[in-house]
Design a protein around this motif. Structure first.
Motif, short mmCIF file in Angstrom:
data_model
loop_
_atom_site.label_atom_id
_atom_site.label_comp_id
_atom_site.label_asym_id
_atom_site.label_seq_id
_atom_site.Cartn_x
_atom_site.Cartn_y
_atom_site.Cartn_z
N UNK A 161 0.63 -1.24 0.02
CA UNK A 161 0.05 -0.01 0.20
C UNK A 161 0.73 1.16 0.07
N UNK A 162 0.86 2.29 -0.98
CA UNK A 162 1.36 3.35 -1.13
C UNK A 162 2.99 3.07 -1.13
N UNK A 163 3.49 2.21 -1.54
CA UNK A 163 4.85 1.68 -1.63
C UNK A 163 5.58 1.48 -0.27
N UNK A 164 4.69 1.27 0.72
CA UNK A 164 5.36 1.39 2.23
C UNK A 164 5.61 -0.28 2.70
N UNK A 165 6.40 -0.28 3.62
CA UNK A 165 6.61 -1.54 4.32
C UNK A 165 5.90 -1.70 5.39
N UNK A 166 5.61 -2.95 5.76
CA UNK A 166 4.91 -3.45 6.73
C UNK A 166 5.49 -2.83 8.17
N UNK A 167 4.56 -2.36 8.99
CA UNK A 167 5.04 -1.88 10.40
C UNK A 167 4.14 -2.40 11.35
N UNK A 168 4.43 -2.33 12.87
CA UNK A 168 3.55 -2.56 13.87
C UNK A 168 3.80 -1.38 14.62
N UNK A 169 2.85 -0.78 15.49
CA UNK A 169 2.95 0.22 16.17
C UNK A 169 2.86 -0.27 17.87
N UNK A 170 4.17 0.26 18.53
CA UNK A 170 4.11 -0.08 20.12
C UNK A 170 4.67 1.26 20.68
N UNK A 171 3.88 1.55 21.60
CA UNK A 171 4.44 2.85 22.44
C UNK A 171 4.41 4.08 21.62
N UNK A 172 3.42 3.91 20.75
CA UNK A 172 3.43 5.39 19.71
C UNK A 172 4.41 5.41 18.68
#
Ligand code: HEM
Ligand SMILES: *[C@@H]1O[C@H](CO)[C@@H](O)[C@H](O)[C@H]1NC(C)=O
Ligand SMILES: *[C@@H]1O[C@H](CO)[C@@H](O)[C@H](O)[C@H]1NC(C)=O
Length: 585
Positions: free
Chosen positions: A234-245
């Motif tokens: 999506x939109x060229x991006x890499x997968x991420x996860x969000x922890x503590x903002x």
């Protein structure tokens, strides 16, 4: 009587059969040794500017060139001193560009391109060029039939590895890096170079599984399959996860890239990263996370510039921009620190346009060996006021998430790296250096002095001249017997440090050429690539041309900008010398 004579003649013949006159490296100045029957050799002096049986005599014009040429030490002293001069040069773009062009050409001219040797033959083969599974070799291996492992010099048997490691490598007391290098630098070195130092150890130490250059596989994955696992599409991006903002790389369960751990690891500490080794150390995980954030940030910028672009184009362009940023940071921040030059280094590929220069690169085995900088790792880390040992660090990337990106980078910036010298390998890297020396022996690396000559340095005449230290000279003499028989890595790490420098002369005079060639031969530096459109237009090109290590972190951290530095702030040079009971080292 006749029988005895017969045996005697047979004996002589068998000796002469076994002898290879090239084992004594008779050809000087880059001449190539070729045996001629069993009892003779000749030196091929073609295009060396030398002639004579052993290519020992310079042509007239070469003699003048040699006479005018400053020595590497003179140049080094010029670059690290003369502050007033460099203050002027650095501010005159024409002069700065002119000198930087010299740096590019003088360094990269030292590297054979196309490559010449690999580890399986002591002479040129086509495989050296076409079989990219091999690391290339700058000097061919010592022929197997030579009388000693190093040719003709030294003992028949090399020093016992355990004794060598115990005497020269094991760290008893931590010796800090004397120009104030930070642990942020050490991890950068490891993170950046692991994209192209990839030994395929299952096949053997002469093999590698990388792409022979700065290809960003350490961020995006080793092949298309891994890349796809790491992408969000999506939109060229890499997968991420969000922890503590904060954004972090995904867990392994959400991106099933194969990772390799040096010891057992908890399931919730397993992250999916571009390089299989990077889950082993928080410092590597930190760099993996910041480049991941940078990629996604760049994709946002590009999407604003190009709302018409699809996921694929945003992704591919982001990759090109991050590659450009990487080279910019490596030259202007990383090598700048490492060199300690007062001259301000410059990344400008256009300086090479019109010069004879090959845009191709091959990673050399010798480059890999000399880049084993494990002493740069300290034993302890103070992260945001908490003390951790190296043992606490191993397979524990979650420490970065726990303390947060800002605290982590700030703390590593303030943490002194270790000195690259003898008796300074921490507990967890002793085995790495032992394996390395073993590989050097298996692959029959030529002795240090041959490499010094290959890179225009004077060969050492004595152990004292090599080490500048009586105790160390004595130890080495016991180990090797002859200065012409000192092994490559052992020689590099026992060599005396240059004034105001991280390393001795040989590491820099060899590493410099490999490094400049590897960076500037990148396709993005070639005329058809190096233009704004490759990087999505002026906005993307500007990101590349203004990248710094500080911006890399600060643009991807929400809090105030922490300290981001390859040098410990406030460090005063010459204060801390790495000393142990054997004198200054
Ligand atoms: C405590 C930190 C570190 C640990 C635990 C560590 C561990 C290792 C291990 C286990 C290997 C593989 C050895 C083998 O297969 O024989 C390796 C290879 C290597 N390390 Fe380190 N290392 C550390 C820091 C560094 C640093 C700071 C550098 C600096 C540049 C570095 C450069 C290398 C290189 C160039 C290789 C060869 C990679 C290859 O050829 O595949 N390492 N290290
Ligand atoms: C490269 O050389 C090795 C060893 O000789 C061989 O096993 C391998 O098949 C070669 N690879 C290619 C692509 O030729
Ligand atoms: C952490 O280590 C430093 C230096 O080794 C020491 O001065 C300090 O007291 C230690 N702090 C704690 C909380 O153990």
């Amino acid at each position: 009587m006749e029988q005895t004579l017969g045996f005697f003649i047979l004996f002589l013949v068998s000796i002469s059969y076994a002898e290879n006159l090239c084992c004594s490296y008779p050809c000087q100045n880059g001449g190539v040794c070729l045996t001629k029957g069993f009892k003779d050799y000749e030196c091929d002096c073609t295009s060396t500017d030398f002639y004579g049986r052993n290519c020992e005599t310079p042509t007239f014009s070469k003699r003048i060139k040699l006479w005018l040429k400053p020595s590497p030490l003179t140049l080094h002293n010029l670059m690290i001193g003369n502050n007033w001069l460099w203050n002027i040069v650095n501010n005159i773009p024409f002069l700065r560009g002119f000198i930087m062009k010299k740096v590019y050409t003088m360094r990269s001219d030292m590297i054979d391109s196309p490559p010449t040797y690999e580890s399986e033959h002591p002479y040129i083969t086509l495989d050296a060029n076409y079989n990219v599974s091999f690391y290339t070799r700058t000097l061919p291996p010592v022929p197997v039939e030579c009388p000693t492992p190093m040719g003709v010099a030294g003992k028949k048997i090399l020093p016992d590895l355990d004794v060598l490691v115990k005497k020269l490598f094991i760290r008893e007391k931590f010796k800090p890096e004397p120009i104030g290098t930070s642990a942020l630098f050490s991890f950068f070195a490891q993170h950046f170079t692991h994209q192209f130092f990839k030994t395929d150890i299952k096949r053997g130490p002469q093999y590698q599984w990388g792409g022979h250059g700065v290809d960003m596989t350490h961020v995006y994955g080793k092949d298309k399959h891994d890349e796809n696992l790491l992408r969000s599409f999506k939109d060229g991006k890499l997968k991420v996860q969000t922890v503590n903002g904060e954004d972090w790389p995904p867990l392994s369960k959400d991106a099933q890239v194969e990772m390799q751990y040096i010891m057992p690891v908890q399931e919730d500490s397993k992250f999916a990263l571009g390089h299989s080794f990077f889950g082993n150390l928080p410092g590597l995980f930190m760099y993996a996370s910041i480049w991941m954030r940078e990629h996604n940030r760049v994709c946002d910028v590009m999407k604003k510039e190009h709302p018409e672009w699809d996921d694929e184009r945003l992704y591919q362009t982001g990759k090109l921009i991050l590659l450009g940023e990487t080279i910019k940071i490596v030259i202007e921040d990383y090598v700048q620190h490492l060199s300690n030059y007062n001259f301000k280094l410059l990344f400008d590929p256009s300086l090479l346009f019109g010069e004879p220069f090959q845009y191709q690169n091959r990673i050399a085995l010798e480059f890999n060996h000399l880049y084993h900088w494990h002493p740069l790792m300290p034993d302890d880390f103070n992260i945001g006021g908490t003390n951790y040992t190296m043992k606490d660090f191993l397979v524990n990337p979650k420490l970065v998430i726990k303390h947060g990106m800002a605290t982590f980078v700030d703390s590593l910036s303030k943490q002194n790296a270790g000195a690259f010298t003898v008796r300074n390998h921490g507990k967890y890297t002793v085995n790495v250096v032992k394996e390395l020396i073993k590989h050097g022996r298996t692959l029959r690396l030529q002795p240090l002095n041959n490499y010094r000559k290959r890179f225009n340095l004077k060969p050492f005449k004595s152990f004292k001249e090599l080490t500048g230290n009586k105790w160390l000279a004595k130890e080495l003499e016991n180990f090797y017997g002859d200065i012409e028989a000192v092994e490559f890595y052992v020689g590099l790490i026992t060599e005396k440090r240059r004034p105001k420098a991280v390393f001795g002369e040989a590491i820099v005079e060899m590493g410099g050429p490999y490094s400049v060639k590897g960076l500037m031969a990148n396709p993005i530096c070639s005329p058809k690539y190096w233009k704004p459109s490759t990087f999505g237009g002026n906005v993307g090109f500007e990101i590349v041309n203004t990248a710094t290590i500080e911006k890399l972190f600060c643009q991807n951290i929400k809090e105030d900008c922490p300290v981001v530095s390859f040098k410990v702030p406030g460090f005063v040079e010459g204060q801390e010398k790495p000393v142990d009971e054997h004198g200054e080292l």
